[in-house]
Motif scaffolding. Structure first.
Motif, PDB file in Angstrom:
ATOM      1  N   PRO A 173      22.237 -10.189  -5.175  1.00  0.00           N
ATOM      2  CA  PRO A 173      20.914  -9.691  -4.786  1.00  0.00           C
ATOM      3  C   PRO A 173      20.763  -9.491  -3.274  1.00  0.00           C
ATOM      4  CG  PRO A 173      20.692 -11.489  -6.346  1.00  0.00           C
ATOM      5  CD  PRO A 173      22.146 -11.400  -5.972  1.00  0.00           C
ATOM      6  N   ALA A 174      21.410 -10.336  -2.479  1.00  0.00           N
ATOM      7  CA  ALA A 174      21.297 -10.217  -1.023  1.00  0.00           C
ATOM      8  C   ALA A 174      21.981  -8.952  -0.502  1.00  0.00           C
ATOM      9  CB  ALA A 174      21.889 -11.451  -0.342  1.00  0.00           C
ATOM     10  N   GLN A 175      22.948  -8.438  -1.262  1.00  0.00           N
ATOM     11  CA  GLN A 175      23.673  -7.231  -0.861  1.00  0.00           C
ATOM     12  C   GLN A 175      23.124  -5.970  -1.525  1.00  0.00           C
ATOM     13  OE1 GLN A 175      26.002  -7.436   1.551  1.00  0.00           O
ATOM     14  NE2 GLN A 175      25.396  -9.584   1.614  1.00  0.00           N
ATOM     15  N   ASP A 176      22.177  -6.134  -2.421  1.00  0.00           N
ATOM     16  CA  ASP A 176      21.661  -5.002  -3.188  1.00  0.00           C
ATOM     17  C   ASP A 176      20.604  -4.233  -2.388  1.00  0.00           C
ATOM     18  OD1 ASP A 176      21.421  -3.272  -5.303  1.00  0.00           O
ATOM     19  OD2 ASP A 176      20.879  -4.798  -6.757  1.00  0.00           O
ATOM     20  N   VAL A 177      20.259  -3.068  -2.893  1.00  0.00           N
ATOM     21  CA  VAL A 177      19.201  -2.241  -2.327  1.00  0.00           C
ATOM     22  C   VAL A 177      17.948  -2.490  -3.148  1.00  0.00           C
ATOM     23  CG1 VAL A 177      18.449   0.122  -1.876  1.00  0.00           C
ATOM     24  CG2 VAL A 177      20.863  -0.499  -1.580  1.00  0.00           C
ATOM     25  N   TRP A 178      16.849  -2.776  -2.481  1.00  0.00           N
ATOM     26  CA  TRP A 178      15.583  -3.056  -3.146  1.00  0.00           C
ATOM     27  C   TRP A 178      14.611  -1.926  -2.843  1.00  0.00           C
ATOM     28  CZ3 TRP A 178      14.598  -7.537  -6.062  1.00  0.00           C
ATOM     29  CH2 TRP A 178      15.677  -8.428  -6.129  1.00  0.00           C
ATOM     30  N   HIS A 179      13.790  -1.579  -3.817  1.00  0.00           N
ATOM     31  CA  HIS A 179      12.813  -0.506  -3.619  1.00  0.00           C
ATOM     32  C   HIS A 179      11.445  -0.950  -4.132  1.00  0.00           C
ATOM     33  CE1 HIS A 179      12.833   0.630  -7.911  1.00  0.00           C
ATOM     34  NE2 HIS A 179      14.132   0.397  -7.863  1.00  0.00           N
ATOM     35  N   ASP A 180      10.433  -0.208  -3.742  1.00  0.00           N
ATOM     36  CA  ASP A 180       9.082  -0.492  -4.204  1.00  0.00           C
ATOM     37  C   ASP A 180       8.991  -0.241  -5.709  1.00  0.00           C
ATOM     38  OD1 ASP A 180       8.636  -0.757  -1.511  1.00  0.00           O
ATOM     39  OD2 ASP A 180       7.118   0.820  -1.382  1.00  0.00           O
ATOM     40  N   CYS A 181       8.052  -0.909  -6.352  1.00  0.00           N
ATOM     41  CA  CYS A 181       7.731  -0.663  -7.751  1.00  0.00           C
ATOM     42  C   CYS A 181       6.232  -0.475  -7.869  1.00  0.00           C
ATOM     43  CB  CYS A 181       8.139  -1.842  -8.631  1.00  0.00           C
ATOM     44  SG  CYS A 181       9.858  -1.782  -9.127  1.00  0.00           S
ATOM     45  N   LEU A 182       5.857   0.407  -8.755  1.00  0.00           N
ATOM     46  CA  LEU A 182       4.447   0.609  -9.062  1.00  0.00           C
ATOM     47  C   LEU A 182       4.147  -0.123 -10.361  1.00  0.00           C
ATOM     48  CD1 LEU A 182       4.132   4.419  -8.307  1.00  0.00           C
ATOM     49  CD2 LEU A 182       3.774   2.482  -6.757  1.00  0.00           C
ATOM     50  N   GLU A 205      -1.055  -1.423  -8.823  1.00  0.00           N
ATOM     51  CA  GLU A 205      -0.661  -1.762  -7.456  1.00  0.00           C
ATOM     52  C   GLU A 205       0.771  -1.340  -7.165  1.00  0.00           C
ATOM     53  OE1 GLU A 205       0.156  -5.960  -6.422  1.00  0.00           O
ATOM     54  OE2 GLU A 205      -0.024  -6.378  -8.569  1.00  0.00           O
ATOM     55  N   ARG A 206       1.074  -1.277  -5.872  1.00  0.00           N
ATOM     56  CA  ARG A 206       2.428  -1.011  -5.391  1.00  0.00           C
ATOM     57  C   ARG A 206       2.984  -2.327  -4.859  1.00  0.00           C
ATOM     58  NH1 ARG A 206       4.297   4.157  -3.263  1.00  0.00           N
ATOM     59  NH2 ARG A 206       6.431   3.845  -2.561  1.00  0.00           N
ATOM     60  N   MET A 207       4.180  -2.693  -5.317  1.00  0.00           N
ATOM     61  CA  MET A 207       4.820  -3.927  -4.867  1.00  0.00           C
ATOM     62  C   MET A 207       6.021  -3.543  -3.995  1.00  0.00           C
ATOM     63  SD  MET A 207       4.488  -6.264  -8.272  1.00  0.00           S
ATOM     64  CE  MET A 207       4.826  -7.779  -7.407  1.00  0.00           C
ATOM     65  N   PRO A 208       5.917  -3.768  -2.688  1.00  0.00           N
ATOM     66  CA  PRO A 208       6.995  -3.383  -1.772  1.00  0.00           C
ATOM     67  C   PRO A 208       8.291  -4.152  -2.042  1.00  0.00           C
ATOM     68  CG  PRO A 208       4.968  -3.863  -0.569  1.00  0.00           C
ATOM     69  CD  PRO A 208       4.765  -4.317  -1.984  1.00  0.00           C
ATOM     70  N   ARG A 209       9.401  -3.413  -2.044  1.00  0.00           N
ATOM     71  CA  ARG A 209      10.744  -3.979  -2.180  1.00  0.00           C
ATOM     72  C   ARG A 209      10.830  -5.027  -3.297  1.00  0.00           C
ATOM     73  NH1 ARG A 209      14.560  -3.543   1.325  1.00  0.00           N
ATOM     74  NH2 ARG A 209      15.005  -5.754   1.442  1.00  0.00           N
ATOM     75  N   HIS A 210      10.292  -4.681  -4.440  1.00  0.00           N
ATOM     76  CA  HIS A 210      10.214  -5.610  -5.564  1.00  0.00           C
ATOM     77  C   HIS A 210      11.334  -5.412  -6.588  1.00  0.00           C
ATOM     78  CE1 HIS A 210       8.358  -8.203  -8.554  1.00  0.00           C
ATOM     79  NE2 HIS A 210       8.451  -7.225  -9.436  1.00  0.00           N
ATOM     80  N   CYS A 211      11.862  -4.194  -6.705  1.00  0.00           N
ATOM     81  CA  CYS A 211      12.833  -3.886  -7.752  1.00  0.00           C
ATOM     82  C   CYS A 211      14.209  -3.584  -7.174  1.00  0.00           C
ATOM     83  CB  CYS A 211      12.347  -2.684  -8.571  1.00  0.00           C
ATOM     84  SG  CYS A 211      10.832  -3.025  -9.480  1.00  0.00           S
ATOM     85  N   ARG A 212      15.235  -4.025  -7.910  1.00  0.00           N
ATOM     86  CA  ARG A 212      16.634  -3.812  -7.507  1.00  0.00           C
ATOM     87  C   ARG A 212      17.161  -2.500  -8.037  1.00  0.00           C
ATOM     88  NH1 ARG A 212      20.323  -8.968  -8.855  1.00  0.00           N
ATOM     89  NH2 ARG A 212      21.832  -7.621  -7.848  1.00  0.00           N
ATOM     90  N   PRO A 229      19.932  -8.725 -18.463  1.00  0.00           N
ATOM     91  CA  PRO A 229      19.977  -9.323 -17.131  1.00  0.00           C
ATOM     92  C   PRO A 229      20.605  -8.411 -16.080  1.00  0.00           C
ATOM     93  CG  PRO A 229      21.648 -10.317 -18.504  1.00  0.00           C
ATOM     94  CD  PRO A 229      20.852  -9.391 -19.388  1.00  0.00           C
ATOM     95  N   ARG A 230      21.432  -7.480 -16.474  1.00  0.00           N
ATOM     96  CA  ARG A 230      21.961  -6.499 -15.528  1.00  0.00           C
ATOM     97  C   ARG A 230      22.066  -5.172 -16.263  1.00  0.00           C
ATOM     98  NH1 ARG A 230      25.131  -3.536 -12.846  1.00  0.00           N
ATOM     99  NH2 ARG A 230      26.275  -3.944 -10.964  1.00  0.00           N
ATOM    100  N   PRO A 231      21.310  -4.177 -15.799  1.00  0.00           N
ATOM    101  CA  PRO A 231      21.399  -2.881 -16.475  1.00  0.00           C
ATOM    102  C   PRO A 231      22.815  -2.323 -16.422  1.00  0.00           C
ATOM    103  CG  PRO A 231      19.550  -2.950 -14.958  1.00  0.00           C
ATOM    104  CD  PRO A 231      20.369  -4.183 -14.709  1.00  0.00           C
ATOM    105  N   ALA A 232      23.202  -1.624 -17.452  1.00  0.00           N
ATOM    106  CA  ALA A 232      24.520  -1.001 -17.519  1.00  0.00           C
ATOM    107  C   ALA A 232      24.352   0.408 -18.066  1.00  0.00           C
ATOM    108  CB  ALA A 232      25.438  -1.808 -18.429  1.00  0.00           C
ATOM    109  N   GLY A 233      25.309   1.222 -17.821  1.00  0.00           N
ATOM    110  CA  GLY A 233      25.248   2.566 -18.393  1.00  0.00           C
ATOM    111  C   GLY A 233      26.526   3.296 -18.084  1.00  0.00           C
TER     112      GLY A 233
END
Length: 177
Positions: free
Chosen positions: A157-166, A143-150, A36-40
């Motif tokens: 989520p409202a404070q996060d940066v979202w980017h396109d996903c292919l 397809e390209r999905m605009p601002r789909h991925c965090r 549910p939340r990537p970590a590393g």
């Protein structure tokens, strides 16, 4: 699942594999693996929580070279006959073709044994190695999905940066869009 991949073993990851995940992600510099939340790198708590969540929401597979986890893949159901495939390769094993081989093997298994007719990938447009892997593994750009991925820079989520996903897809033999 338990497959032989040219001397590597691909098997289902279970809750008891937390130590494998922690050890494998030790050299990771960015968030790795998936929800549910990537970590590393993963702590013991991160690994246990992720494995529990993965067991509840998806099926995750580890690629093992002897006792070491060298890659991980997850199939996340997304509707009848379809699933998203996520993948990760430990940093020091990247650029060996391991990810491509594992993605091909799990995709073929998903079509033949899990009854999935469509498997798809979500890829950051700036992730050139992942784009090359998708194409070399037989996936096709859809397809390209605009601002789909965090980016997961913020918990909210409202404070996060979202980017396109292919979106790249692989369909069972004989089925093409």
């Amino acid at each position: 699942m338990d497959l032989d991949l040219d001397g590597l073993r691909v098997r289902t990851l279970v809750a008891g594999d937390a130590d494998l995940v922690v050890e494998a992600t030790r050299a990771e510099r960015r968030p790795a693996l998936w929800g549910p939340r990537p970590a590393g790198p993963y702590s013991q708590d991160d690994a246990r929580a992720a494995l529990r969540a993965w067991e509840a929401e998806q099926v995750s597979y580890g690629v093992l070279d002897g006792p070491r986890l060298v890659a991980a893949l997850g199939l996340m159901p997304s509707g009848p006959g379809a699933a998203e495939l996520a993948y990760w390769v430990r940093p020091e094993r990247r650029r060996e073709g391991l990810g491509r081989r594992a993605v091909r093997a799990v995709t073929a298994w998903a079509h033949a044994h899990a009854g999935l007719t469509r498997v798809w990938l979500e890829i950051d447009p700036d992730n050139a190695p992942s784009l090359r892997l998708a194409e070399s593994a037989g996936y096709r750009y859809e397809e390209r999905m605009p601002r789909h991925c965090r980016t997961w820079a913020a918990d909210d989520p409202a404070q996060d940066v979202w980017h396109d996903c292919l979106i790249w897809t692989h369909e069972a033999s004989g089925r093409r869009r």
